[in-house]
Design an enzyme around this catalytic site. Structure first.
Site, PDB file in Angstrom:
ATOM      1  CD  GLU A 102      -6.920  -5.807   0.527  1.00  0.00           C
ATOM      2  OE1 GLU A 102      -5.684  -5.713   0.634  1.00  0.00           O
ATOM      3  OE2 GLU A 102      -7.590  -5.136  -0.295  1.00  0.00           O
TER       4      GLU A 102
ATOM      5  CE1 TYR B  57      -4.429  -0.988  -0.269  1.00  0.00           C
ATOM      6  CE2 TYR B  57      -3.312  -2.993   0.462  1.00  0.00           C
ATOM      7  CZ  TYR B  57      -4.406  -2.372  -0.113  1.00  0.00           C
ATOM      8  OH  TYR B  57      -5.463  -3.120  -0.550  1.00  0.00           O
TER       9      TYR B  57
HETATM   10  C1  HEM Z   1      -7.545  -4.278  -8.804  1.00  0.00           C
HETATM   11  C2  HEM Z   1      -8.556  -0.427  -6.060  1.00  0.00           C
HETATM   12  C3  HEM Z   1      -4.333  -0.884  -3.769  1.00  0.00           C
HETATM   13  C4  HEM Z   1      -3.165  -4.472  -6.815  1.00  0.00           C
HETATM   14  C5  HEM Z   1      -8.168  -3.191  -8.244  1.00  0.00           C
HETATM   15  C6  HEM Z   1      -9.460  -2.724  -8.658  1.00  0.00           C
HETATM   16  C7  HEM Z   1      -9.747  -1.645  -7.903  1.00  0.00           C
HETATM   17  C8  HEM Z   1      -8.635  -1.428  -7.000  1.00  0.00           C
HETATM   18  C9  HEM Z   1     -10.998  -0.812  -7.979  1.00  0.00           C
HETATM   19  C10 HEM Z   1     -10.334  -3.363  -9.748  1.00  0.00           C
HETATM   20  C11 HEM Z   1     -11.121  -4.475  -9.099  1.00  0.00           C
HETATM   21  C12 HEM Z   1     -11.697  -5.486 -10.068  1.00  0.00           C
HETATM   22  O1  HEM Z   1     -11.108  -5.699 -11.132  1.00  0.00           O
HETATM   23  O2  HEM Z   1     -12.707  -6.095  -9.731  1.00  0.00           O
HETATM   24  C13 HEM Z   1      -7.496  -0.220  -5.201  1.00  0.00           C
HETATM   25  C14 HEM Z   1      -7.424   0.849  -4.202  1.00  0.00           C
HETATM   26  C15 HEM Z   1      -6.237   0.731  -3.567  1.00  0.00           C
HETATM   27  C16 HEM Z   1      -5.563  -0.421  -4.166  1.00  0.00           C
HETATM   28  C17 HEM Z   1      -8.507   1.869  -3.970  1.00  0.00           C
HETATM   29  C18 HEM Z   1      -5.649   1.566  -2.477  1.00  0.00           C
HETATM   30  C19 HEM Z   1      -6.324   2.127  -1.520  1.00  0.00           C
HETATM   31  C20 HEM Z   1      -3.651  -1.903  -4.390  1.00  0.00           C
HETATM   32  C21 HEM Z   1      -2.330  -2.364  -4.019  1.00  0.00           C
HETATM   33  C22 HEM Z   1      -1.993  -3.362  -4.889  1.00  0.00           C
HETATM   34  C23 HEM Z   1      -3.111  -3.544  -5.802  1.00  0.00           C
HETATM   35  C24 HEM Z   1      -1.521  -1.809  -2.859  1.00  0.00           C
HETATM   36  C25 HEM Z   1      -0.721  -4.171  -4.944  1.00  0.00           C
HETATM   37  C26 HEM Z   1       0.395  -3.683  -5.254  1.00  0.00           C
HETATM   38  C27 HEM Z   1      -4.246  -4.697  -7.630  1.00  0.00           C
HETATM   39  C28 HEM Z   1      -4.263  -5.668  -8.695  1.00  0.00           C
HETATM   40  C29 HEM Z   1      -5.529  -5.627  -9.267  1.00  0.00           C
HETATM   41  C30 HEM Z   1      -6.252  -4.615  -8.542  1.00  0.00           C
HETATM   42  C31 HEM Z   1      -3.099  -6.564  -9.109  1.00  0.00           C
HETATM   43  C32 HEM Z   1      -6.079  -6.467 -10.463  1.00  0.00           C
HETATM   44  C33 HEM Z   1      -6.011  -5.672 -11.737  1.00  0.00           C
HETATM   45  C34 HEM Z   1      -4.779  -5.920 -12.566  1.00  0.00           C
HETATM   46  O3  HEM Z   1      -4.165  -6.980 -12.444  1.00  0.00           O
HETATM   47  O4  HEM Z   1      -4.410  -5.041 -13.362  1.00  0.00           O
HETATM   48  N1  HEM Z   1      -7.692  -2.398  -7.224  1.00  0.00           N
HETATM   49  N2  HEM Z   1      -6.357  -0.956  -5.143  1.00  0.00           N
HETATM   50  N3  HEM Z   1      -4.087  -2.650  -5.468  1.00  0.00           N
HETATM   51  N4  HEM Z   1      -5.452  -4.083  -7.551  1.00  0.00           N
HETATM   52 FE1  HEM Z   1      -5.925  -2.594  -6.289  1.00  0.00          FE
END
Ligand code: HEM
Length: 393
Positions: free
Chosen positions: A137, A95
């Site tokens: 989480e 994060y």
């Molecule tokens: C997917 C929000 C932090 C890794 C997503 C999605 C949202 C989101 C809205 C799309 C969900 C879906 O496809 O159903 C956020 C928010 C964060 C955050 C608001 C911070 C407050 C992180 C962090 C990581 C991360 C810290 C890891 C480094 C991913 C990955 C995906 C994802 C790998 C799948 C999409 C892809 O592979 O391109 N996140 N996220 N996220 N998030 Fe986060």
């Protein structure tokens, strides 16, 4: 607790950030992956390679910021995203990295408009939002670890069987490599499979719905082989062509909120298009084996007979139930689409309906079901791939 001043700044600048969303996201991802290429083991590289914008993450931060006074309001969305994160193995330590590069991107794109005061307010707000995700989480990881036969992050599995279901869908039966059983799961949940593809620098992750009712000793996923030239199809092609019985594959614990409510006995309908049939198979089999008296209908759209998976399995269950209806339409044939009349005939509007398929299919089905007077709380759906903002739904 954020100060009044911080809240005011965040809320008043959120629309400006959203307006520059695409540019900020591009800068954010490119700088973050340059500094932390290891994160490409988690993120979907096809999206990055194609330059396809993953604005979902940044947009959610802005949306959360708007609700910073009352984050409860966006909790359902947070839980859905948290499921995805947990399935991918996102950790608390990631994060601050995302926060750092998001803030740097905001500063870079907004230039002088991003005063220290604005950036500090956003840094604080991001911290609050990130803490909400991290705590949800952590709770999910803990639940996964303490469940019987459960685990968190990834575990080695063996492909026990590979079964062709149609011209382009093949099932993989997966068993834990340590010989243990699998945890029980809710019908409709998914797992992530993680693969090292020879010649590729980073790992690949893909989510697949579990396609049979919970069984103690195995999972089953059913994978559609995408076209060779589709960058998003790399994993499916590799699974179809290179992965065979006896091979090892890493799997995450079941996750997801698009699940069958097994406590109800009201009529239930499953409406699917193409490979969207996979979670429906798990739900349908669960009804057939646990509550076979429940009125149920299974409505499916496929292109043609050769691409139609699980026909015999559905028929087999229908034959064992008193109250089951089944209909398939082939879009290659004249009048081969699911119309409002067909929905009216197959879906009991007093019950629940679960819909899964490609985005245009889902949009059409959901709007027709609404037109038939079904309330939103009885229509359950899940989209493939990254959460898509559906303007028309
Ligand atoms: C997917 C929000 C932090 C890794 C997503 C999605 C949202 C989101 C809205 C799309 C969900 C879906 O496809 O159903 C956020 C928010 C964060 C955050 C608001 C911070 C407050 C992180 C962090 C990581 C991360 C810290 C890891 C480094 C991913 C990955 C995906 C994802 C790998 C799948 C999409 C892809 O592979 O391109 N996140 N996220 N996220 N998030 Fe986060």
């Amino acid at each position: 607790m954020l100060s009044e001043q911080t809240r005011t700044i965040v809320k008043s600048t959120a629309p400006v950030l959203a307006e520059h969303g695409k540019t900020i996201t591009t800068v954010f991802y490119s700088n973050m992956f340059e500094a932390h290429p290891e994160l490409l083991n988690i993120f979907n590289q096809a999206n990055q390679k194609q330059g396809r914008q993953q604005t979902a993450l940044a947009n959610t931060v802005y949306a959360a910021a708007v609700h910073i006074d009352n984050l409860e309001a966006i909790l359902p969305a947070v839980v859905q995203i948290a499921n995805k994160h947990v399935s991918l193995g996102v950790k608390a330590e990631h994060y601050p990295i995302v926060g750092e590069y998001l803030l740097k991107a905001i500063k870079e794109v907004l230039g002088d408009a991003a005063t220290d005061e604005v950036i500090n307010a956003w840094a604080e707000a991001y911290g609050v939002i990130a803490d909400v995700f991290i705590s949800i989480e952590n709770g999910m990881y803990e639940k996964s670890e303490t469940q019987e036969n459960g685990w968190s992050f990834f575990k080695d599995f063996t492909i026990a069987r590979k079964v062709k279901e149609s011209e382009n869908i093949t099932s993989f039966y997966l068993k834990p490599a340590d010989g243990k059983n699998v945890p029980s799961y809710d019908a409709g949940q998914y797992i992530t499979v993680r693969l090292a593809i020879p010649g590729e620098e980073f790992l690949f992750n893909r989510q697949y719905s579990l396609s049979q009712a919970s069984r103690p000793d195995e999972f089953r996923i059913s994978v559609k082989r995408e076209a060779d030239n589709d960058p998003n199809g790399m994993v499916s092609v590799y699974l179809h062509e290179q992965m065979n019985e006896g091979d090892r594959i890493e799997v995450s614990a079941p996750a997801g909120e698009f699940v069958l409510d097994t406590k109800r006995d009201t009529p239930v309908a499953f409406v699917s298009g193409g490979v969207g049939i996979t979670p429906m198979m798990s739900m349908f089999e669960t009804v057939a084996t646990q509550t076979p008296e429940r009125p149920v209908s299974f409505l499916h759209a496929a292109r043609n007979e050769t691409l139609h998976a699980f026909d015999k399995d559905v028929q087999k269950y229908v034959a064992t139930m008193d109250n089951a209806k089944y209909k398939t339409l082939y879009s290659d044939e004249p009048q081969g689409y699911i119309t409002r009349d067909i929905l009216e005939d197959m879906v009991d509007a007093s019950g629940e309906v679960y819909v899964c398929g490609p985005v245009p299919f889902m949009e059409k089905m959901i709007s027709e079901l609404r037109a038939l007077g079904m309330p939103d709380e009885q229509i359950h759906y899940e989209f493939f791939g990254p959460a898509v903002a559906l303007q028309s739904v």
